[in-house]
Enzyme design. Structure first.
Site, PDB file in Angstrom:
ATOM      1  N   GLU A   1       0.815  -1.211   0.000  1.00 34.13           N
ATOM      2  CA  GLU A   1       0.000   0.000   0.000  1.00 34.13           C
ATOM      3  C   GLU A   1       0.853   1.268   0.000  1.00 34.13           C
ATOM      4  O   GLU A   1       0.519   2.251  -0.649  1.00 34.13           O
ATOM      5  CB  GLU A   1      -0.909  -0.025   1.232  1.00 34.13           C
ATOM      6  CG  GLU A   1      -2.084   0.903   1.142  1.00 34.13           C
ATOM      7  CD  GLU A   1      -3.066   0.646   2.290  1.00 34.13           C
ATOM      8  OE1 GLU A   1      -3.488  -0.515   2.453  1.00 34.13           O
ATOM      9  OE2 GLU A   1      -3.380   1.597   3.010  1.00 34.13           O
ATOM     10  N   ASP A   2       1.934   1.240   0.751  1.00 32.48           N
ATOM     11  CA  ASP A   2       2.653   2.490   1.022  1.00 32.48           C
ATOM     12  C   ASP A   2       4.019   2.643   0.366  1.00 32.48           C
ATOM     13  O   ASP A   2       4.605   3.718   0.431  1.00 32.48           O
ATOM     14  CB  ASP A   2       2.835   2.666   2.539  1.00 32.48           C
ATOM     15  CG  ASP A   2       1.505   2.839   3.254  1.00 32.48           C
ATOM     16  OD1 ASP A   2       0.531   3.213   2.576  1.00 32.48           O
ATOM     17  OD2 ASP A   2       1.445   2.586   4.463  1.00 32.48           O
TER      18      ASP A   2
END
Ligand code: MN
Length: 740
Positions: free
Chosen positions: A100-101
């Site tokens: 996600e990051d």
């Protein structure tokens, strides 16, 4: 056998979930150390690799607290290790935020570096990216949906998510207040109940406690204050009862561990609110737990307890004989101390204790490298059901509501005649059970045998019931059934059956109406082929022939309108010589009634005022679509309408059209009076004073009471109220009602 009695005090604020303080920074050694405690011989290079990978991927990122971002995944991995999860799950903790990051970390990279299992778990906790959502709610709903589907595949997705949420809750202090509240609310609504569902009660307790702290700081402090105020008393009480329990066990030679606790602050708060009492009113503020070696000992201890203390009837729960749906087992009973203080005791075996503490994790093991469940686990099938039921819920609010509802509902366990256990929500009926067995069993159900006795489909089931469904081939669902079932899945199945059936009927009806109307207009049917009709569907804004016929059947297209494109140039309508006087009169009345009520979104639709309640202008009204007869308009409080339990899809918003000339309605009223001479004259005079015509009047006198049935010509509700008022003023009029 040597007698062995251990005693501990476990207050629920101890850190059984695993973290020390929110500011604590964990290291790789903390995590591997925790893992090695449970697996002393293990090779931890896989964990080391995951740590190094995650550390590098998150390099340069920081949290709101200012700490390096990777402190968060490391803490999550620590919680997982502390809770005895396997190596892949712990490694997934290190890497759960990378996709996600972090740039450059994809699903494929994780598969290559760490294997399918880990990549799948990480994918399960990763939010859906890139897709544009309508709004925040929709995005959230879609993310839950994705997570729930992933949890069905592998329950470790949920465990990682819980550990993640737990650490986020611990470090919530660094966020703005509004965000804290939103996250706390979501934790209470979704994650705490999920933790309970998989039996990880210590996670649930901690998640609830922290959410409570942020959502209701004052109530939280107040409960804490009350607990502290009793601190000395608490300690004394717990110790004296533990002493006595210990002596009792020694006397009867039963080995066990005795632990004690006071109830968690959030549970205390909830219970005090629900029961409106203070701490002294709680039966389970104090609780003791005895863990022993065998089921036999459990019942022996139970007997000893009841021999020593008075118990509260109705509070004995034998979850050993009937486990909870999350497989929780124990015997619970509430006893009363000699000074009158109630306390709860739970008795269980070591294995039951492990399941109660570790929940679903205790049921999973590895076989040939694959994760399998030990024994029967309802959680996964429950989750599948949740995913299934919600698969076609497109509205995101509705989706969240059903999920929340399903999470919070309490369950009962019932049995099939073959002793198979089925889980249903509290309040469920045999009809829910029937649909749970099979959709067709549901559709054909006519009754049930519960514990051998015949019962109706709408009776309420209780835990422990043995349920057998009786079916008949010619049975089918009705709208009433929607009010009988409690489970969303049964409701969905009944709805879709009704919808299909209704549309089928409407199509049939529409086709007939269409053909009749063509005949009436002397258009040969063979000329109007499917293709001919299809070429005109656009005129009616219908996608296909079925929709066109259905619209006719439901009355949203009138037959006259439907045939118009297929008629020869001359309007056939105006043939006065062919129409009798009577027919014309009927036509006139019809046109009139058609205009009296407007239907939102439709301007040419057949409207009928229901005979059962005779609505008049000014009454609150509702409309619903009938087959072939257009919209039927009832008074909102019409019992007949309520009895029919109309599905929302069939309801139409209707309103009185008060433009145009006066119309007259026939209204029946009944007047109860004292019996005195001159009453008839007084009543007739009062009515004619309001310039109202009396159509009919009948008088009946019995037991010195007069009953007058009067039919009036009324223009509107206002008009009727005026008449009523005039009648009530007459001396000797006792009461008055409008009759159907
Ligand atoms: Mn995270």
């Amino acid at each position: 056998m040597e007698l062995d009695i251990k005693r501990t005090f476990t207050d629920l604020f101890s850190r059984r979930v695993g973290l020390k303080r929110d500011a604590t920074v964990y290291t790789l050694d903390d995590v591997t150390g925790e893992f090695l405690r449970h697996h002393p011989q293990a090779d931890v290079s896989y964990l080391e690799k995951a740590y190094a990978f995650g550390d590098k991927a998150h390099e340069g990122q920081t949290r709101k607290s200012g700490q390096p971002y990777f402190t968060h995944p490391t803490a999550v991995a620590y919680v997982l290790a502390h809770n005895k999860l396997d190596m892949v799950t712990i490694a997934a903790g290190f890497l759960h935020d990378t996709v996600e990051d972090c740039d450059g970390v994809t699903h494929d990279v994780l598969v290559r570096e760490f294997g399918e299992d880990l990549a799948r778990i990480v994918d399960g906790v990763t939010k859906i990216g890139k897709v544009k959502f309508r709004d925040k709610e929709q995005a959230q709903a879609e993310n839950y949906r994705k997570m729930i589907l992933a949890m069905c595949q592998d329950v470790r997705v949920l465990i990682v998510k819980l550990a993640d949420r737990f650490h986020n809750m611990m470090t919530l202090g660094h966020l703005p207040d509004q965000k804290r509240r939103r996250i706390s609310m979501e934790t209470l609504d979704i994650y705490a109940p999920l933790a309970q569902r998989i039996g990880m009660s210590h996670f649930r307790n901690e998640l609830e406690r922290i959410s409570f702290y942020y959502l209701e700081p004052e109530a939280y402090q107040e409960v804490q204050r009350q607990i502290l105020e009793r601190d000395k008393r608490n300690a004394d009480f717990l110790e004296s009862v533990t002493d006595e329990l210990e002596r009792l066990m020694i006397e009867y030679n039963v080995s066990c561990e005795i632990s004690s606790r006071i109830k968690s602050s959030y549970s205390i708060h909830k219970k005090m609110q629900r029961k409106g009492c203070n701490l002294d009113g709680l039966y389970d503020y104090y609780a003791f737990r005895l863990i022993t070696d065998s089921v036999e000992n459990c019942y022996k201890i139970f007997g000893l307890l009841h021999g020593r203390w008075r118990h509260i009837p109705g509070r004995i729960k034998d979850f050993i004989a009937t486990p909870k749906s999350n497989l929780y087992q124990s015997i619970h009973t509430t006893l009363i101390s000699r000074n009158g203080t109630p306390f709860e005791v739970q008795v269980r075996t070591h294995m039951m204790h492990r399941i109660a503490e570790e929940g679903v994790a205790a049921h999973w093991t590895y076989k040939n490298g694959r994760l399998i469940t030990i024994g029967k686990n309802d959680f996964v099938s429950w989750l599948r059901k949740v995913a299934e039921v919600n698969a076609d819920v497109s509205d995101s609010d509705e989706f969240l509501d059903t999920i929340k509802g399903q999470l919070k509902s309490k369950d009962i366990l019932v049995f099939t005649p073959g002793s198979e256990i089925k889980t249903l929500p509290m309040g469920a009926t045999p009809l829910d059970f029937a649909y749970l067995i099979h959709t067709e069993v549901g559709h054909k159900a006519v009754g049930a045998k519960v514990d051998g006795k015949l019962v109706k489909l709408n009776s309420e089931l209780e835990s422990g019931n043995i349920v057998e469904i009786i079916t008949k081939t010619n049975q089918h669902p009705t709208e009433e059934w929607l009010g009988i079932v409690k489970t969303p899945s049964a409701k969905a199945k009944i709805r879709s059956w009704l919808r299909a059936k209704e549309k089928e009927k409407a199509i049939e009806m529409g086709r007939k109406l269409f053909e009749q109307e063509l005949k009436r207009n002397k258009v040969p049917l063979r000329k109007i082929t499917r293709d001919v009709i299809t070429s005109h569907l656009e005129d009616f804004e219908k996608k296909n022939l079925d929709d066109f016929y259905a619209a006719l059947g439901f009355g949203s297209i009138t037959p006259r309108k439907a045939v118009r494109p297929f008629l020869p140039e001359e309007p056939v309508d105006e043939l006065p010589d062919k129409e009798s006087k009577l027919q014309r009169a009927i036509q006139k009345v019809k046109r009139k009634s058609k205009n009296m009520v407007t239907v939102r979104g439709h301007n040419d639709i057949l409207v009928n005022l229901a005979k059962c309640c005779n609505p008049i202008i000014g009454d609150d009204i509702v409309g619903f679509i009938t087959l072939g007869r257009g919209i039927s308009v009832h008074r909102k409080d019409c019992p007949e309408f309520q009895r029919q339990m109309v599905t929302p899809e069939r309801r139409m918003e209707v309103a009185w059209d008060d433009s145009g000339e006066d119309r007259l309605f026939m209204v029946n009223i009944r007047v109860y009076t004292e019996d005195r001479s001159g009453m008839i004259a007084d009543i007739s005079n009062a009515i004619s004073d309001t310039k109202t015509n009396i159509q009919n009047m009948r008088a009946n006198v019995s037991d010195s009471t007069g009953v007058f049935d009067i039919t009036l010509q009324i223009r509107s509700l206002d008009h009727l109220n005026k008449v009523n008022k005039a009648l009530r003023k007459i001396r000797g009029v006792l009461s008055l009602e409008r009759v159907q």
